[in-house]
Design a protein around this motif. Sequence first.
Motif, PDB file in Angstrom:
ATOM      1  N   VAL A   1       0.856  -1.185   0.000  1.00 43.15           N
ATOM      2  CA  VAL A   1       0.000   0.000   0.000  1.00 43.15           C
ATOM      3  C   VAL A   1       0.895   1.239   0.000  1.00 43.15           C
ATOM      4  O   VAL A   1       1.821   1.341   0.802  1.00 43.15           O
ATOM      5  CB  VAL A   1      -0.930   0.032   1.231  1.00 43.15           C
ATOM      6  N   SER A   2       0.636   2.166  -0.909  1.00 41.14           N
ATOM      7  CA  SER A   2       1.417   3.402  -0.977  1.00 41.14           C
ATOM      8  C   SER A   2       0.897   4.419   0.027  1.00 41.14           C
ATOM      9  O   SER A   2      -0.292   4.473   0.317  1.00 41.14           O
ATOM     10  CB  SER A   2       1.369   3.992  -2.386  1.00 41.14           C
ATOM     11  N   TYR A   3       1.811   5.229   0.546  1.00 45.42           N
ATOM     12  CA  TYR A   3       1.420   6.287   1.467  1.00 45.42           C
ATOM     13  C   TYR A   3       2.408   7.435   1.364  1.00 45.42           C
ATOM     14  O   TYR A   3       3.526   7.276   0.837  1.00 45.42           O
ATOM     15  CB  TYR A   3       1.350   5.768   2.905  1.00 45.42           C
ATOM     16  N   LEU A   4       2.001   8.605   1.831  1.00 44.63           N
ATOM     17  CA  LEU A   4       2.861   9.786   1.830  1.00 44.63           C
ATOM     18  C   LEU A   4       3.699   9.771   3.096  1.00 44.63           C
ATOM     19  O   LEU A   4       3.175   9.801   4.204  1.00 44.63           O
ATOM     20  CB  LEU A   4       2.011  11.052   1.737  1.00 44.63           C
TER      21      LEU A   4
ATOM     22  N   LYS B   1      -5.066  13.818  -2.410  1.00 47.68           N
ATOM     23  CA  LYS B   1      -4.042  12.899  -1.889  1.00 47.68           C
ATOM     24  C   LYS B   1      -4.326  11.474  -2.349  1.00 47.68           C
ATOM     25  O   LYS B   1      -3.420  10.743  -2.759  1.00 47.68           O
ATOM     26  CB  LYS B   1      -3.999  12.961  -0.363  1.00 47.68           C
ATOM     27  N   ASN B   2      -5.581  11.087  -2.272  1.00 46.62           N
ATOM     28  CA  ASN B   2      -5.962   9.743  -2.700  1.00 46.62           C
ATOM     29  C   ASN B   2      -5.705   9.553  -4.194  1.00 46.62           C
ATOM     30  O   ASN B   2      -5.210   8.511  -4.630  1.00 46.62           O
ATOM     31  CB  ASN B   2      -7.442   9.500  -2.398  1.00 46.62           C
TER      32      ASN B   2
ATOM     33  N   LYS C   1      -6.209   1.940 -12.456  1.00 43.75           N
ATOM     34  CA  LYS C   1      -6.503   2.989 -13.435  1.00 43.75           C
ATOM     35  C   LYS C   1      -7.977   2.976 -13.801  1.00 43.75           C
ATOM     36  O   LYS C   1      -8.628   4.032 -13.826  1.00 43.75           O
ATOM     37  CB  LYS C   1      -5.640   2.802 -14.680  1.00 43.75           C
ATOM     38  N   ALA C   2      -8.513   1.794 -14.066  1.00 46.85           N
ATOM     39  CA  ALA C   2      -9.926   1.687 -14.443  1.00 46.85           C
ATOM     40  C   ALA C   2     -10.826   2.175 -13.312  1.00 46.85           C
ATOM     41  O   ALA C   2     -11.827   2.870 -13.550  1.00 46.85           O
ATOM     42  CB  ALA C   2     -10.266   0.242 -14.803  1.00 46.85           C
TER      43      ALA C   2
ATOM     44  N   LYS D   1      -3.210   6.723  -5.582  1.00 44.23           N
ATOM     45  CA  LYS D   1      -3.807   5.687  -6.420  1.00 44.23           C
ATOM     46  C   LYS D   1      -3.324   5.793  -7.869  1.00 44.23           C
ATOM     47  O   LYS D   1      -3.164   4.778  -8.557  1.00 44.23           O
ATOM     48  CB  LYS D   1      -5.332   5.763  -6.361  1.00 44.23           C
ATOM     49  N   SER D   2      -3.090   7.017  -8.337  1.00 38.99           N
ATOM     50  CA  SER D   2      -2.546   7.186  -9.682  1.00 38.99           C
ATOM     51  C   SER D   2      -1.129   6.615  -9.747  1.00 38.99           C
ATOM     52  O   SER D   2      -0.736   5.993 -10.739  1.00 38.99           O
ATOM     53  CB  SER D   2      -2.548   8.662 -10.085  1.00 38.99           C
ATOM     54  N   PHE D   3      -0.378   6.821  -8.682  1.00 41.21           N
ATOM     55  CA  PHE D   3       0.958   6.225  -8.580  1.00 41.21           C
ATOM     56  C   PHE D   3       0.859   4.702  -8.617  1.00 41.21           C
ATOM     57  O   PHE D   3       1.593   4.035  -9.339  1.00 41.21           O
ATOM     58  CB  PHE D   3       1.623   6.691  -7.286  1.00 41.21           C
ATOM     59  N   ASP D   4      -0.072   4.139  -7.861  1.00 44.92           N
ATOM     60  CA  ASP D   4      -0.252   2.682  -7.823  1.00 44.92           C
ATOM     61  C   ASP D   4      -0.684   2.123  -9.178  1.00 44.92           C
ATOM     62  O   ASP D   4      -0.392   0.972  -9.506  1.00 44.92           O
ATOM     63  CB  ASP D   4      -1.301   2.290  -6.779  1.00 44.92           C
TER      64      ASP D   4
END
Length: 381
Positions: A115-118, A341-342, A357-358, A346-349
């Motif tokens: 999971v990505s986070y800042l 932020k989301n 993306k979808a 999510k775009s990064f993921d």
Amino acid sequence: MILTKSRIDLFELNPYEPCPCDSGAKFKFCCYKKAKASKPKRIIDLSYSDGRIHNFVKQFWEKTDFHTCFAFNKEECDDLIKSAHSIQNNRILNRISKDGHLYTISSTGTKEGPVSYLNKISRNKASTFFGFCNIHDTELFRPIEKKEYIGESIQNFLFAFRAHAIEHHKKLRKLNSQKNIFIEFPFTMLEKEHIYVYRVAQLDVRDCSVDYKVFKKDYSNANFDNFRTLYRKLDFEVSFAACSSFAVEYDLEGNIMNDIYSVGYEHMPSIYVNVYPTSGGTNILLSYHLNNDGTYKNYFDQLEKLKNEDLLKYLNFLLIQYTENIFFDPSFIENLSEKQKNSLLKSFDSSIYPIEKAILISEGSYYKFNLFEKNMDKSDS
């Protein structure tokens, strides 16, 4: 991807290839019996808490770190390998830091997967890697460390090379990570998904090694004119800095340049990207080596024709799609709405998990942020 005989080795270790444990022996005569006898099990116990999983993944990654110097004249190296900054600390990172800190995008392990986070970190640790000795970190990059960018060919070369070096180091670590998994969990040497990851890592390192040889040849010949560099100067300071190299999949007209999601055997060349604020402005440098005209010439022709507004819209996508080595002013991140932020995370993921993306598009949340929003405080100062 269709599995053919020519691609069967993407999913199997050849009995006579070097063993992934780096013993120097052939796989058949080294770890094969151990892999056959090893009982499959979960690499990460799902009974662990997310915090414990995060620490396990973090420690496993830290084991892959190594010290080297990517400089070309090794005979002049210092014994001390520095934690070198790929983005200059005192002239760039200090412009986007607040109380000595800034944000980056990190990943944590959970039961559901990464999971990505800042992540708020010290600027002294931002963009660092053990890739240059004490001497070369200072002397090699003097033309860009001690001098403002004026478009000199040596400067274009060095900005591209530093972007290459941090990615080369990271690719080697990812290969080491998969080797460590093989060693600690031998049964994975017979599992297709792990072998595929290993093959991708091998090819990534191969591509970096090919590029490194080109850099070394040019440096040895003092030939710094072999890079095509697109340079744009903005009249305001951005709130982030990025330094990276990567292979781009599509050009601006939707033509495929590199099939980055399939594993092939041909060299996949990179472009080199540096974006950073200066006093009252921002420098944007995009480069590729002229050896790769066949891949990137038309793409750069397209980029050159873009007005600044359109180029920034494109870079807003390109940077998040392709690089992890990007750092943000805390004020920029903290002023984003939760939706923004989301969208950023999510775009990064979505670059790793296409299904994201979808989902984002269906929600109207795909790339709903602007990295190039003017920092009025700095622009007006």
